[in-house]
Design an enzyme around this catalytic site. Structure first.
Site, PDB file in Angstrom:
ATOM      1  N   HIS A  72      -8.078   9.980   3.452  1.00 13.91           N
ATOM      2  CA  HIS A  72      -7.585   9.242   4.694  1.00 13.91           C
ATOM      3  C   HIS A  72      -7.747   9.553   6.070  1.00 13.91           C
ATOM      4  O   HIS A  72      -8.107  10.586   6.366  1.00 13.91           O
ATOM      5  CB  HIS A  72      -6.004   9.083   4.291  1.00 13.91           C
ATOM      6  CG  HIS A  72      -5.536   8.331   3.061  1.00 13.91           C
ATOM      7  ND1 HIS A  72      -5.088   8.684   2.121  1.00 13.91           N
ATOM      8  CD2 HIS A  72      -5.625   6.805   2.871  1.00 13.91           C
ATOM      9  CE1 HIS A  72      -4.948   8.007   1.312  1.00 13.91           C
ATOM     10  NE2 HIS A  72      -5.028   6.775   1.563  1.00 13.91           N
ATOM     11  N   ASP A  98       0.927  -1.281   0.005  1.00 16.03           N
ATOM     12  CA  ASP A  98       0.138  -0.026   0.095  1.00 16.03           C
ATOM     13  C   ASP A  98       1.041   1.185   0.042  1.00 16.03           C
ATOM     14  O   ASP A  98       1.667   1.246   0.835  1.00 16.03           O
ATOM     15  CB  ASP A  98      -0.924  -0.212   1.396  1.00 16.03           C
ATOM     16  CG  ASP A  98      -2.123   0.919   1.234  1.00 16.03           C
ATOM     17  OD1 ASP A  98      -2.211   1.308   0.227  1.00 16.03           O
ATOM     18  OD2 ASP A  98      -2.448   1.205   2.350  1.00 16.03           O
ATOM     19  N   HIS A 132      -9.106   4.979  -2.722  1.00 12.92           N
ATOM     20  CA  HIS A 132      -8.374   4.775  -1.396  1.00 12.92           C
ATOM     21  C   HIS A 132      -9.371   5.735  -0.478  1.00 12.92           C
ATOM     22  O   HIS A 132     -10.268   6.257  -0.701  1.00 12.92           O
ATOM     23  CB  HIS A 132      -6.896   5.394  -1.280  1.00 12.92           C
ATOM     24  CG  HIS A 132      -6.142   4.583  -1.879  1.00 12.92           C
ATOM     25  ND1 HIS A 132      -4.872   4.212  -1.174  1.00 12.92           N
ATOM     26  CD2 HIS A 132      -5.925   4.039  -3.378  1.00 12.92           C
ATOM     27  CE1 HIS A 132      -4.184   3.439  -2.131  1.00 12.92           C
ATOM     28  NE2 HIS A 132      -4.775   3.458  -3.075  1.00 12.92           N
TER      29      HIS A 132
END
Ligand code: G3H
Ligand code: 13P
Ligand code: ZN
Length: 331
Positions: A189, A93, A232
């Site tokens: 994120h 990742d 993501h």
């Protein structure tokens, strides 16, 4: 040199093709310890879902890269032992250098991400192409990224997101040869994906984030028909888990994620891989905090990590069945 093929792992090629045809997305769950890995494998075997096990550079530093690779190898045997042979990919990742990607490829990873999204466009292309050329010699698939997500990406903090420009995707994919493309359409994120100012409030006073830019996704799909897209920053930051954390000594403020209905919609499109890490962290922390608050005399890690693992497993099953739609994808 260890080949992923000898470890019983698979790359993402076939997985993504099936996900595209079946209109679901493969779960990409991060792990860096045993309980997380057990929960992922148990949940995916029970829901008959293919799975991508994700390891970040930070996870390799934390847990030791050799140990993590052996754990992934063990996960293949563990899934079989649980009674169902699901396809398992071991994926790097947010790889940020060629050397890191090469190291992972050489040690048994079946897929890598080279995240050149913080570099100028031509540098991103050159770096991604270099990784693809090496990876493809070994049958390893490569995820590239165009556009920048807000939030923290492996030590890089972007204050503002830059949506992927649809006019760049064909050139990027053709020139790099990457197998999938991570795009930026408003995900982010971490557990605080949006500031309260970016959100509206519903009737109960709960923060509602700005909707994902499905218009950009659709434009990208038109330019790259049938090409696997990755999202993501796709944790939903469940309010019940945040509440448990805060009721048991935590202090998470204004935590807000991506609504599940929007991820469900994305999973039915060309989005073939959805990355989830923060939700697992929240579920684990909530369970650990609850046990330790209720039983202050407890000091056997199994007594708080066990409930954390159970909670994680339920979370992942729910994602596979109700959000990503990947349940049954390995049947
Ligand atoms: O996108 C980043 C992942 O959540 C991994 O996070 O670098 O803290 O392991 P990490
Ligand atoms: P979340 O922080 O939303 O879980 O995203 C994880 C991720 O994108 C890992 O690469
Ligand atoms: Zn990410």
């Amino acid at each position: 040199m260890v080949s992923y093929k000898d470890l019983g792992l698979v790359n993402t090629k076939e997985m993504f093709k099936k996900a595209m045809d079946g209109k679901y997305a493969i779960p990409a769950y991060n792990f860096n310890n045993m309980e997380q890995l057990q929960a992922i494998i148990q949940a995916c075997v029970e829901t008959k879902s293919p799975v991508i096990l994700q390891v970040s550079a930070g996870a390799r530093k934390y847990a030791n890269s050799t140990l993590l690779r052996y754990m992934a190898q063990g996960a293949v045997a563990y899934a079989k032992e649980l009674g169902f042979d699901i396809p398992i990919t071991l994926h790097l990742d947010h790889g940020d250098t060629f050397e890191l990607c090469k190291d992972c490829i050489d040690s048994g990873f079946s897929s890598v991400m080279i995240d050149g999204s913080h570099h100028p466009y031509e540098e991103n292309i050159a770096l991604t192409k270099k990784v693809v050329e090496y990876a493809h010699q070994h049958g390893v698939t490569v995820e590239g990224e165009l556009g920048v997500l807000a939030g923290v990406e492996d030590d890089v903090v972007a204050e503002k997101s830059h949506y992927t420009k649809p006019e760049e995707v064909i050139d990027f994919v053709n020139r790099t040869g990457c197998d999938s493309l991570a795009i930026s359409i408003g995900t982010s994120h971490g557990a605080n994906k949006f500031t309260p100012e970016q959100c509206t409030k519903n009737a109960d006073g709960v923060l509602v984030p700005p909707p994902l830019r499905f218009d950009i996704l659709e434009e990208i799909e038109k330019k790259l028909p049938g090409f696997p897209i990755v999202l993501h920053g796709s944790s939903s930051v469940p309010k019940d888990q945040v509440d448990i954390i805060n009721q048991n000594g935590g202090a998470l403020k204004d935590a807000v994620g991506i609504p599940e209905e929007q991820l469900r919609r994305a999973a039915k499109s060309a989005v073939c891989k959805i990355n989830i890490d923060s939700d697992g962290r929240l579920a684990m922390t909530a369970a650990v905090r609850k046990v330790l608050k209720e039983k202050p005399g407890e000091f056997d890690p199994r007594k708080y990590l066990g409930p954390a693992r159970d909670s994680l497993k339920e979370l992942y099953k729910h994602k596979n069945v109700n959000v990503l739609g990947s349940a049954g994808g390995a049947a």
